[in-house]
Enzyme design. Structure first.
Site, PDB file in Angstrom:
ATOM      1  N   ASP A   8      36.913 -97.035 -10.928  1.00  0.00           N
ATOM      2  CA  ASP A   8      37.272 -97.807 -12.120  1.00  0.00           C
ATOM      3  C   ASP A   8      36.145 -98.823 -12.301  1.00  0.00           C
ATOM      4  OD1 ASP A   8      38.224 -99.627 -13.963  1.00  0.00           O
ATOM      5  OD2 ASP A   8      39.948-100.271 -12.773  1.00  0.00           O
ATOM      6  N   LYS A  70      29.867-104.655 -19.601  1.00  0.00           N
ATOM      7  CA  LYS A  70      30.533-103.530 -20.252  1.00  0.00           C
ATOM      8  C   LYS A  70      30.826-103.838 -21.731  1.00  0.00           C
ATOM      9  CE  LYS A  70      34.551-100.728 -19.167  1.00  0.00           C
ATOM     10  NZ  LYS A  70      35.664-100.670 -18.205  1.00  0.00           N
ATOM     11  N   GLU A 171      40.686 -94.854 -19.083  1.00  0.00           N
ATOM     12  CA  GLU A 171      41.426 -95.724 -18.154  1.00  0.00           C
ATOM     13  C   GLU A 171      42.946 -95.579 -18.278  1.00  0.00           C
ATOM     14  OE1 GLU A 171      39.490 -99.443 -18.956  1.00  0.00           O
ATOM     15  OE2 GLU A 171      37.642 -98.704 -18.047  1.00  0.00           O
ATOM     16  N   ASP A 193      46.940-101.590 -21.539  1.00  0.00           N
ATOM     17  CA  ASP A 193      45.917-102.015 -20.568  1.00  0.00           C
ATOM     18  C   ASP A 193      45.057-103.137 -21.155  1.00  0.00           C
ATOM     19  OD1 ASP A 193      43.759-102.295 -18.840  1.00  0.00           O
ATOM     20  OD2 ASP A 193      43.224-100.177 -18.787  1.00  0.00           O
TER      21      ASP A 193
END
Ligand code: ADP
Ligand code: MG
Length: 523
Positions: A8, A70, A171, A193
């Site tokens: 992850d 990111k 994810e 999420d």
């Protein structure tokens, strides 16, 4: 066959897991932590630091410490997201040769895939220490709402890190795999999420061995950092009112403020009030100034409630696409550190009309799901069928700047669609095709993945040539394009030149500049 790990690669924290004897396990790093900060720094004496080591020195070396990269990966330097990030981070973001965003850390320039690679390599190292042998393959997760360019960049990061990425999975889908492990009930679930930088919502149908994503939606620019920023702005405004000093021009003070804001936010998930105490935050003719203020949970909620509402609007759109109402959703699963906020949990519970499921660890489920997928990909018996979707519509720019959709969002991948192109002028020899991803009818408002030219068309009257172009999206969510002249049957090879990904030569150069031993560091 060697081990295949699941990673992850988070905006804030990264986590690595492996399946051993049928059981998924999260691998702790040398410091005993199950997650590693996605941070990289170049220290004042030129050392490269990763993870906790980078985080520990972030305040004193803020301009050369990279975090939240990111949020920048696969984006154009001129994009709104990059501009917004640049206002807030202490490190310098500069324009790269592909119009991409790059970081300048202690005089050296790093591309975003390079920094992602450094973190991937660190996770690979953590896994290698655990299994006691080299690990060469991985399944890596990305936000479901990542577009093609962001996924390409993640793949490039794997190449740079010397890690073959067998599959990129989303994810929330990974989280669903982890939730579904050992269960066989037929259920419709929603995975909400909210991490440090991105928000994803996916609605899935789970059955015996089949995981099918019905729809996904998200915001690659909404996360815990936005909550922190609200607190920072609030504290700075308070300090201006009380001390007459604006801290925004002092990078180190801002970094301390950000750090304290995040701590206070996390504190307020467990308590009603917390204190922020930052001695010597500034100096003026009166001498050293200190910031000391209490902040309550109510204040935090009033500063951030609209961020939560924004995420719920996205959930609404996702449910519309899945054609399910809240009462058809059997379970809501919260993933990501920011979902620990009680206000958020209440808002999500109200929205879906049910209490979120508490049985998964929000920091670890994504890596565990990636490890389960890694196991499924390498196992002889395929007893897991994963059907994911593409998050964004894929299309081309047509006459008048309009967007013609070729593959609708939420189409199951892999998928291939063909389209016949022709000429608009007599004897036209080439056609230029612009490939875009997004939901706007106006081409320019969508993300340009790249453009290519079909050339060598045989001279003919306008509208006569027929060139069939196939667009496919593979199981990683990555777009490939090929073309064929229908008259001659000749295949045209096409390279889609995306402005903000790296060329093969650049990747090679970066690999040469980053020998593994320059990066491997103990926690
Ligand atoms: P990512 O997926 O981006 O790597 P994580 O899932 O690790 O992120 O979540 C990180 C975010 O969660 C950070 O913004 C952090 O401040 C926030 N967070 C962590 N713990 C808590 C908490 N107890 N209360 C509120 N927010 C938290
Ligand atoms: Mg995450």
């Amino acid at each position: 066959m060697g081990h295949v790990i699941g990673i992850d690669l988070g905006t804030t924290n990264s986590c690595v897991a492996i399946v051993e004897n049928g059981q998924p396990t999260v691998i702790p790093n040398a410091g005993g932590y199950k997650t590693t900060p996605s941070m990289f720094a170049v220290s004042q004496d030129g050392k490269r630091l990763v993870g906790h080591l980078a985080k520990r020195q972030a305040i004193t070396n803020c301009t050369s410490t990279a975090y939240g990269v990111k949020r920048l990966i696969g984006r154009r330097f001129d994009s709104e997201e990059v501009t917004k990030t640049a206002e807030f981070v202490p490190y310098e973001i500069i324009r790269g040769s592909n119009d991409d965003a790059r970081l300048q850390l202690a005089e050296k320039i790093f591309t975003c895939p390079e920094i992602a690679a450094i973190i991937l390599r660190e996770m690979k190292r953590v896994a290698q220490e655990y299994v006691g042998e080299p690990v060469e393959e991985a399944v890596v997760t990305v936000p479901a709402y990542f577009n093609d360019t962001q996924r390409q960049c993640t793949k490039d990061a794997g190449k740079i890190a010397g890690l073959e990425i067998l599959r990129i999975i989303n994810e929330p889908t990974a989280a669903a795999l982890s939730y579904g492990f050992g269960r066989s009930d037929e259920e419709t679930i929603a995975i909400y999420d909210l991490g440090g930088g991105t928000f994803d919502i996916s609605i899935l149908s789970m059955g015996d061995g089949v995981v099918e994503v019905l729809s996904t939606n998200g915001n690659t620019f909404l996360g815990g950092e936005d909550f922190d920023r609200r607190i920072v702005d609030h504290l700075n405004a308070w300090f201006v009112d009380n001390d007459g000093i604006d801290l925004r021009n002092d990078a180190m003070a801002m970094q301390r403020l950000k750090d304290a804001a995040e701590k206070a936010k996390c504190d307020l998930s467990a308590r009603d009030v917390t204190e922020i105490n930052l001695p010597f935050i500034a100096t003026d003719e009166r001498g050293p100034r200190h910031l000391n203020v209490e902040i309550t949970r109510d204040t935090l909620e009033s500063l951030c409630h609209d961020l939560v509402s924004q995420s719920l609007k996205t959930c609404e759109a996702c449910m519309r696409d899945a054609k399910v109402g809240p009462d058809q959703i059997d379970r809501v699963i919260l993933v990501g550190g920011q979902t620990r906020m009680p206000f958020l949990q209440t808002a999500v519970a109200e929205f879906f009309g049910k209490r979120p499921h508490k049985g998964v660890n929000p920091d670890e489920v994504v890596a565990i799901g990636a490890a389960l997928q890694a196991e499924a990909l390498t196992a002889d018996e395929k007893d897991l069928l994963l059907l994911d979707v593409t998050p964004l519509s894929l299309g081309i720019a047509t006459f008048g700047g309009r967007f013609a959709t070729l593959i609708e969002r939420n189409t199951t991948v892999p998928v291939r669609r063909s389209h016949v192109f022709t000429t608009t002028r007599d004897d036209q020899r080439d056609v230029k095709v612009r490939v875009l991803q997004g939901e706007s009818e106006v081409a320019a408002e969508n993300d340009l993945l790249g453009e290519f030219v079909l050339s060598g068309i045989k001279p003919a009257s306008k509208g006569e040539p027929e060139i069939e172009v196939s667009f496919d999206i593979d199981a990683n969510g990555i777009v490939n394009v090929s073309a064929r002249d229908k008259a001659t049957g000749l295949e045209q090879s096409i390279t889609v030149n995306a402005a903000s990904t790296l060329s093969d030569e650049e990747i090679q150069r970066i690999i040469e500049e980053n020998p593994p031993d320059a990066i491997a560091l103990k926690v």
